[in-house]
Design an enzyme around this catalytic site. Structure first.
Site, PDB file in Angstrom:
ATOM      1  N   GLY A  46       0.841  -1.193   0.000  1.00 37.31           N
ATOM      2  CA  GLY A  46       0.000   0.000   0.000  1.00 37.31           C
ATOM      3  C   GLY A  46       0.874   1.240   0.000  1.00 37.31           C
ATOM      4  O   GLY A  46       2.069   1.165   0.317  1.00 37.31           O
ATOM      5  N   GLN A  51       2.976   9.901   1.890  1.00 36.04           N
ATOM      6  CA  GLN A  51       4.331   9.332   1.895  1.00 36.04           C
ATOM      7  C   GLN A  51       5.186   9.825   0.737  1.00 36.04           C
ATOM      8  O   GLN A  51       6.408   9.701   0.773  1.00 36.04           O
ATOM      9  CB  GLN A  51       4.266   7.797   1.860  1.00 36.04           C
ATOM     10  CG  GLN A  51       3.673   7.192   3.116  1.00 36.04           C
ATOM     11  CD  GLN A  51       3.539   5.688   2.992  1.00 36.04           C
ATOM     12  OE1 GLN A  51       2.589   5.206   2.398  1.00 36.04           O
ATOM     13  NE2 GLN A  51       4.493   4.947   3.522  1.00 36.04           N
ATOM     14  N   CYS A  91       6.230  -0.366   7.426  1.00 31.44           N
ATOM     15  CA  CYS A  91       5.851   0.834   6.685  1.00 31.44           C
ATOM     16  C   CYS A  91       7.034   1.264   5.829  1.00 31.44           C
ATOM     17  O   CYS A  91       8.175   1.270   6.302  1.00 31.44           O
ATOM     18  CB  CYS A  91       5.472   1.949   7.654  1.00 31.44           C
ATOM     19  SG  CYS A  91       4.978   3.477   6.837  1.00 31.44           S
ATOM     20  N   LEU A  92       6.754   1.621   4.591  1.00 29.60           N
ATOM     21  CA  LEU A  92       7.822   2.061   3.685  1.00 29.60           C
ATOM     22  C   LEU A  92       8.510   3.317   4.220  1.00 29.60           C
ATOM     23  O   LEU A  92       9.657   3.582   3.881  1.00 29.60           O
ATOM     24  CB  LEU A  92       7.260   2.319   2.284  1.00 29.60           C
ATOM     25  CG  LEU A  92       6.751   1.076   1.542  1.00 29.60           C
ATOM     26  CD1 LEU A  92       6.030   1.484   0.264  1.00 29.60           C
ATOM     27  CD2 LEU A  92       7.898   0.123   1.232  1.00 29.60           C
ATOM     28  N   HIS A 133      -4.125   1.326   7.933  1.00 30.13           N
ATOM     29  CA  HIS A 133      -2.752   1.854   7.963  1.00 30.13           C
ATOM     30  C   HIS A 133      -2.624   3.045   7.005  1.00 30.13           C
ATOM     31  O   HIS A 133      -2.062   4.087   7.374  1.00 30.13           O
ATOM     32  CB  HIS A 133      -1.793   0.713   7.596  1.00 30.13           C
ATOM     33  CG  HIS A 133      -0.348   1.096   7.460  1.00 30.13           C
ATOM     34  ND1 HIS A 133       0.630   0.627   8.315  1.00 30.13           N
ATOM     35  CD2 HIS A 133       0.307   1.882   6.557  1.00 30.13           C
ATOM     36  CE1 HIS A 133       1.806   1.125   7.947  1.00 30.13           C
ATOM     37  NE2 HIS A 133       1.641   1.887   6.875  1.00 30.13           N
ATOM     38  N   GLU A 134      -3.146   2.903   5.791  1.00 25.73           N
ATOM     39  CA  GLU A 134      -3.031   3.985   4.791  1.00 25.73           C
ATOM     40  C   GLU A 134      -3.880   5.187   5.181  1.00 25.73           C
ATOM     41  O   GLU A 134      -3.462   6.335   4.993  1.00 25.73           O
ATOM     42  CB  GLU A 134      -3.435   3.486   3.396  1.00 25.73           C
ATOM     43  CG  GLU A 134      -2.693   2.265   2.875  1.00 25.73           C
ATOM     44  CD  GLU A 134      -1.187   2.366   2.959  1.00 25.73           C
ATOM     45  OE1 GLU A 134      -0.647   3.477   3.042  1.00 25.73           O
ATOM     46  OE2 GLU A 134      -0.534   1.299   2.973  1.00 25.73           O
ATOM     47  N   HIS A 137      -2.075   7.385   7.516  1.00 25.88           N
ATOM     48  CA  HIS A 137      -1.114   8.279   6.856  1.00 25.88           C
ATOM     49  C   HIS A 137      -1.770   9.592   6.442  1.00 25.88           C
ATOM     50  O   HIS A 137      -1.169  10.662   6.545  1.00 25.88           O
ATOM     51  CB  HIS A 137      -0.516   7.616   5.609  1.00 25.88           C
ATOM     52  CG  HIS A 137       0.626   6.676   5.878  1.00 25.88           C
ATOM     53  ND1 HIS A 137       1.789   7.076   6.501  1.00 25.88           N
ATOM     54  CD2 HIS A 137       0.798   5.368   5.582  1.00 25.88           C
ATOM     55  CE1 HIS A 137       2.625   6.039   6.574  1.00 25.88           C
ATOM     56  NE2 HIS A 137       2.042   4.986   6.037  1.00 25.88           N
TER      57      HIS A 137
HETATM   58  O1  GNR Z   1       4.217  -2.624   2.485  1.00 22.32           O
HETATM   59  C1  GNR Z   1       3.590  -2.509   3.538  1.00 22.32           C
HETATM   60  N1  GNR Z   1       3.328  -3.607   4.292  1.00 22.32           N
HETATM   61  C2  GNR Z   1       2.482  -3.607   5.378  1.00 22.32           C
HETATM   62  C3  GNR Z   1       2.502  -4.713   6.202  1.00 22.32           C
HETATM   63  C4  GNR Z   1       1.662  -4.785   7.302  1.00 22.32           C
HETATM   64  C5  GNR Z   1       0.800  -3.756   7.565  1.00 22.32           C
HETATM   65  C6  GNR Z   1       0.776  -2.626   6.765  1.00 22.32           C
HETATM   66  C7  GNR Z   1       1.606  -2.544   5.675  1.00 22.32           C
HETATM   67  S1  GNR Z   1       1.559  -1.161   4.639  1.00 22.32           S
HETATM   68  C8  GNR Z   1       3.196  -1.167   4.011  1.00 22.32           C
HETATM   69  C9  GNR Z   1       3.340  -0.095   2.940  1.00 22.32           C
HETATM   70  C10 GNR Z   1       3.165   1.263   3.576  1.00 22.32           C
HETATM   71  O2  GNR Z   1       3.978   1.789   4.273  1.00 22.32           O
HETATM   72  N2  GNR Z   1       2.033   1.864   3.372  1.00 22.32           N
HETATM   73  O3  GNR Z   1       1.761   3.042   3.938  1.00 22.32           O
HETATM   74 NI    NI Z   2       2.944   3.092   5.757  1.00 19.06          NI
END
Ligand code: GNR
Ligand code: NI
Length: 171
Positions: A46, A51, A91-92, A133-134, A137
């Protein structure tokens, strides 16, 4: 298409509140295409516009094994939630850190797709986690914000250590 630069924690710009998209025009469509490319290359499941330092309510997701189920959510709103689940999240924007976070087990989300058409989606398991999660952000929130002060302190030490090791490799 273009690969966009990702912001890294503790960059203050990750705390920006994203604005709703008024109209899904060519600009927004290009952003969505670039975000998909950036997410697939990273690789991640995601990516939120926040980001890549664009403060609009735009999210791209693909939780499929074969990376063939792209999902775009513009101006997403959670209209129902149910149950609790725990998931190891990464998270990236916080590279190489994985921590357990509690989320709703299922969410129902209303959003627009990359054509500006409204849809409603019921999500569970990883898709549900990823949507939450997104969407965090987009309001300047990161998964590390859910950790206890002690765990956050340890995480910051680990990040500093990782950064120093990268320096050593680079030099
Ligand atoms: O790549 C991603 N893997 C992930 C694994 C577990 C829970 C959430 C994520 S999202 C993350 C990519 C990201 O940072 N999205 O904002
Ligand atoms: Ni993230």
């Amino acid at each position: 298409m273009a690969i966009l630069d990702i912001l890294y924690y503790p960059d203050k710009r990750l705390r920006t509140i994203a604005k709703p998209v008024a109209k899904v025009n060519d600009n927004v469509k290009k952003l969505v295409d670039d975000m998909f490319e950036t997410m697939y290359v990273a690789p991640g499941i995601g990516l939120a516009a926040t980001q890549v330092n664009v403060h609009k309510q735009v999210i791209v997701i693909d939780v499929s094994e074969n990376k063939d189920q792209p999902l775009c959510l513009i101006n997403p709103v959670i209209i129902a939630e149910e149950g609790i689940q725990s998931c190891d999240e990464g998270c990236l924007s916080v590279p190489e850190i994985y921590e357990t976070v509690q989320r709703f087990e299922k969410v129902t989300v209303k959003a627009m797709d990359q054509n500006g058409d409204e849809f409603t989606l019921q999500a569970d398991e990883m898709l549900s986690v990823c949507i939450q999660h997104e969407m965090d952000h987009l309001v300047g929130k990161l998964f590390v914000d859910y950790l206890s002060p002690l765990k956050l302190q340890r995480l910051k030490k680990r990040l500093l250590k990782n950064m120093r090791e990268e320096d050593r490799v680079a030099s």
